[in-house]
Design a protein around this motif. Structure first.
Motif, PDB file in Angstrom:
ATOM      1  N   SER A 141       1.023  -1.177   0.415  1.00  0.00           N
ATOM      2  CA  SER A 141       0.264  -0.459   0.027  1.00  0.00           C
ATOM      3  C   SER A 141       0.828   0.914   0.405  1.00  0.00           C
ATOM      4  O   SER A 141       0.352   2.283  -0.565  1.00  0.00           O
ATOM      5  CB  SER A 141      -0.913   0.116   0.839  1.00  0.00           C
ATOM      6  N   VAL A 142       1.986   0.931   0.669  1.00  0.00           N
ATOM      7  CA  VAL A 142       3.358   2.030   0.568  1.00  0.00           C
ATOM      8  C   VAL A 142       3.416   2.556  -0.516  1.00  0.00           C
ATOM      9  O   VAL A 142       3.467   3.663  -1.132  1.00  0.00           O
ATOM     10  CB  VAL A 142       3.655   1.870   1.178  1.00  0.00           C
ATOM     11  N   PHE A 143       3.999   1.937  -1.237  1.00  0.00           N
ATOM     12  CA  PHE A 143       3.424   1.848  -3.116  1.00  0.00           C
ATOM     13  C   PHE A 143       2.980   2.085  -3.718  1.00  0.00           C
ATOM     14  O   PHE A 143       2.740   3.418  -4.731  1.00  0.00           O
ATOM     15  CB  PHE A 143       4.424   0.891  -3.868  1.00  0.00           C
ATOM     16  N   ASP A 144       1.417   1.622  -3.678  1.00  0.00           N
ATOM     17  CA  ASP A 144       0.614   2.182  -4.594  1.00  0.00           C
ATOM     18  C   ASP A 144      -0.059   3.912  -3.846  1.00  0.00           C
ATOM     19  O   ASP A 144      -0.786   4.258  -4.894  1.00  0.00           O
ATOM     20  CB  ASP A 144      -1.168   0.990  -3.819  1.00  0.00           C
ATOM     21  N   ASP A 145       0.530   4.188  -2.951  1.00  0.00           N
ATOM     22  CA  ASP A 145       0.193   5.155  -2.722  1.00  0.00           C
ATOM     23  C   ASP A 145       1.148   6.389  -3.461  1.00  0.00           C
ATOM     24  O   ASP A 145       1.060   7.625  -3.784  1.00  0.00           O
ATOM     25  CB  ASP A 145      -0.307   5.512  -1.159  1.00  0.00           C
ATOM     26  N   LEU A 146       2.342   6.042  -3.551  1.00  0.00           N
ATOM     27  CA  LEU A 146       3.355   6.661  -3.952  1.00  0.00           C
ATOM     28  C   LEU A 146       2.829   6.940  -5.214  1.00  0.00           C
ATOM     29  O   LEU A 146       2.605   7.806  -6.211  1.00  0.00           O
ATOM     30  CB  LEU A 146       5.160   5.926  -4.513  1.00  0.00           C
ATOM     31  N   GLN A 147       2.052   5.999  -5.912  1.00  0.00           N
ATOM     32  CA  GLN A 147       1.923   5.633  -7.614  1.00  0.00           C
ATOM     33  C   GLN A 147       1.017   6.910  -8.010  1.00  0.00           C
ATOM     34  O   GLN A 147       0.546   7.297  -8.703  1.00  0.00           O
ATOM     35  CB  GLN A 147       1.311   4.574  -7.955  1.00  0.00           C
ATOM     36  N   ALA A 148      -0.244   6.201  -6.585  1.00  0.00           N
ATOM     37  CA  ALA A 148      -1.558   7.105  -7.031  1.00  0.00           C
ATOM     38  C   ALA A 148      -0.862   9.100  -6.365  1.00  0.00           C
ATOM     39  O   ALA A 148      -1.393  10.114  -7.829  1.00  0.00           O
ATOM     40  CB  ALA A 148      -2.479   7.189  -5.557  1.00  0.00           C
ATOM     41  N   GLN A 149      -0.142   9.538  -5.621  1.00  0.00           N
ATOM     42  CA  GLN A 149       0.036  10.685  -5.546  1.00  0.00           C
ATOM     43  C   GLN A 149       0.880  11.506  -6.985  1.00  0.00           C
ATOM     44  O   GLN A 149       1.123  12.387  -7.554  1.00  0.00           O
ATOM     45  CB  GLN A 149       1.585  11.190  -4.516  1.00  0.00           C
ATOM     46  N   LEU A 150       2.161  10.193  -7.455  1.00  0.00           N
ATOM     47  CA  LEU A 150       2.214  10.714  -9.261  1.00  0.00           C
ATOM     48  C   LEU A 150       0.882  11.238  -9.877  1.00  0.00           C
ATOM     49  O   LEU A 150       1.222  12.191 -11.322  1.00  0.00           O
ATOM     50  CB  LEU A 150       3.479   9.775  -9.336  1.00  0.00           C
ATOM     51  N   GLN A 159       7.685  17.922  -5.471  1.00  0.00           N
ATOM     52  CA  GLN A 159       8.328  18.614  -4.160  1.00  0.00           C
ATOM     53  C   GLN A 159       8.597  18.360  -3.258  1.00  0.00           C
ATOM     54  O   GLN A 159       9.561  18.325  -2.024  1.00  0.00           O
ATOM     55  CB  GLN A 159       7.025  20.001  -4.773  1.00  0.00           C
ATOM     56  N   ASP A 160       7.250  17.590  -2.451  1.00  0.00           N
ATOM     57  CA  ASP A 160       7.784  16.672  -1.514  1.00  0.00           C
ATOM     58  C   ASP A 160       8.678  15.620  -1.357  1.00  0.00           C
ATOM     59  O   ASP A 160       9.043  15.819   0.023  1.00  0.00           O
ATOM     60  CB  ASP A 160       6.274  16.887  -1.685  1.00  0.00           C
ATOM     61  N   ILE A 161       8.730  15.297  -1.555  1.00  0.00           N
ATOM     62  CA  ILE A 161       9.778  14.172  -1.499  1.00  0.00           C
ATOM     63  C   ILE A 161      10.857  14.681  -0.971  1.00  0.00           C
ATOM     64  O   ILE A 161      11.618  14.797  -0.313  1.00  0.00           O
ATOM     65  CB  ILE A 161       9.717  12.583  -2.384  1.00  0.00           C
ATOM     66  N   PRO A 162      11.671  15.498  -1.690  1.00  0.00           N
ATOM     67  CA  PRO A 162      12.993  16.167  -1.612  1.00  0.00           C
ATOM     68  C   PRO A 162      13.458  17.118   0.073  1.00  0.00           C
ATOM     69  O   PRO A 162      13.979  17.910   0.116  1.00  0.00           O
ATOM     70  CB  PRO A 162      13.208  16.805  -2.711  1.00  0.00           C
ATOM     71  N   ALA A 163      11.783  18.125  -0.295  1.00  0.00           N
ATOM     72  CA  ALA A 163      11.422  18.904   1.341  1.00  0.00           C
ATOM     73  C   ALA A 163      11.584  17.895   2.482  1.00  0.00           C
ATOM     74  O   ALA A 163      11.727  18.779   2.930  1.00  0.00           O
ATOM     75  CB  ALA A 163      10.513  19.712   0.357  1.00  0.00           C
ATOM     76  N   ALA A 193       6.619  10.644 -16.767  1.00  0.00           N
ATOM     77  CA  ALA A 193       5.164  10.062 -15.839  1.00  0.00           C
ATOM     78  C   ALA A 193       5.022   8.236 -16.325  1.00  0.00           C
ATOM     79  O   ALA A 193       5.553   7.949 -15.068  1.00  0.00           O
ATOM     80  CB  ALA A 193       4.030  11.003 -15.860  1.00  0.00           C
ATOM     81  N   GLN A 194       5.065   7.919 -17.325  1.00  0.00           N
ATOM     82  CA  GLN A 194       4.868   6.552 -17.065  1.00  0.00           C
ATOM     83  C   GLN A 194       6.063   6.020 -16.845  1.00  0.00           C
ATOM     84  O   GLN A 194       5.971   4.982 -16.047  1.00  0.00           O
ATOM     85  CB  GLN A 194       4.702   5.994 -18.866  1.00  0.00           C
ATOM     86  N   ALA A 195       7.244   6.070 -17.143  1.00  0.00           N
ATOM     87  CA  ALA A 195       8.321   5.967 -16.918  1.00  0.00           C
ATOM     88  C   ALA A 195       8.342   5.648 -15.398  1.00  0.00           C
ATOM     89  O   ALA A 195       9.148   4.675 -14.725  1.00  0.00           O
ATOM     90  CB  ALA A 195       9.801   5.871 -17.730  1.00  0.00           C
ATOM     91  N   HIS A 196       8.075   7.080 -14.197  1.00  0.00           N
ATOM     92  CA  HIS A 196       8.605   7.132 -13.060  1.00  0.00           C
ATOM     93  C   HIS A 196       7.405   6.449 -12.609  1.00  0.00           C
ATOM     94  O   HIS A 196       7.397   5.300 -11.278  1.00  0.00           O
ATOM     95  CB  HIS A 196       7.976   9.004 -12.719  1.00  0.00           C
TER      96      HIS A 196
END
Length: 276
Positions: A141-150, A159-163, A193-196
């Motif tokens: 679910s952690v990685f699913d959430d990353l994809q959803a935010q992307l 912006q949020d990840i490096p900050a 975006a697709q690659a990421h």
């Protein structure tokens, strides 16, 4: 600008600096960045007399923004295409985060390249996602959430990840470097975006266990114990144990992005390892 055309017809961007006859160090970047993330290392090792090579992974940076092939097999084969094109077999290989997985998989998948030494920094192996056989991993679910935010707002997400967690700027007393944050955002937004999106699956769900076992040369495993992206306990120590000649070096309090935040220390440790 320098590109390699792979057998599939993709254009892979690369940097190649330094004396042609010097020992080569090949650098592999993390998700969702580019060869630019190695600036501090490339400049340092060129000054030390090495030849340095760094590429933009498919779909990242200046390389072709194809919609498919965003998996470790394709990543490793793209590296092989760059190595063959430049004639840099026998290079040392260094990978950060996803790039660490790419290094290990490249060495296992392409044993014809007799890599003498490698280093993986805050790297994703052996396996990030939680499974029955990997109970210490992060829930899917952690990685699913990353994809959803992307998907919702990639620009804000980047912006949020490096900050926050990537460089440990969310820790009490940490002083955020706006230039570093903006450079991370710039690199991320250069890619596709697709690659990421697909890359999140590649770095989180690839099991590198068998690849790690196939690597028989010395590998320096470098990991910070305050890594909020690739948690320490389920990564660095386990990879070092699976490698035939793995050496674990733990960095107290260092964040995931330590090649940038602590470049002075990381560079010197890499130099000592390659000269040993």
């Amino acid at each position: 600008m320098a590109y390699v055309t792979t057998p599939e017809g993709l254009e892979i961007f690369y940097k190649d600096w330094g004396p042609r006859d010097a020992q080569v160090i090949f650098f592999h970047h993390g998700w969702p960045l580019s060869a630019d993330d190695w600036d501090a290392q490339l400049l340092f090792f060129v000054a030390e007399g090495y030849r340095v090579v760094a590429h933009d992974r498919r779909g990242h940076g200046r390389s072709s923004q194809v919609w498919d092939g965003h998996d470790m097999d394709h990543y490793a084969d793209d590296v092989a295409a760059v190595v063959k094109h430049l004639g840099v077999e026998g290079a040392f290989h260094v990978g950060h985060s996803t790039g660490g997985g790419e290094v290990i998989h490249y060495m296992a998948r392409h044993p014809e390249d007799k890599v003498p030494k490698a280093a993986i920094i805050a790297a994703v192996p052996p396996l990030m996602v939680q499974t029955d056989s990997n109970p210490g991993g992060l829930p899917k679910s952690v990685f699913d959430d990353l994809q959803a935010q992307l998907k919702v707002n990639r620009a804000q997400f980047y912006q949020d990840i490096p900050a926050g967690p990537f460089y440990g700027y969310n820790r009490p007393g940490a002083k955020a470097d706006q230039g570093v944050i903006l450079n991370w955002w710039r690199q991320g937004m250069m890619g596709g975006a697709q690659a990421h999106y697909d890359g999140i699956v590649a770095f989180s769900q690839t099991d590198f266990t068998e690849s790690l076992k196939k690597v028989t040369v010395p590998v320096l495993v470098m990991h910070g114990d305050d890594d909020q992206i690739v948690p320490y306990d389920n990564s660095g120590p386990l990879s070092a144990k699976l490698l035939a000649k793995g050496t674990l070096k733990t960095y107290k309090g260092y964040p995931h992005g330590m090649p940038t935040t602590h470049a002075d220390v990381i560079n010197q440790d890499l130099l000592a390892f390659f000269r040993s």
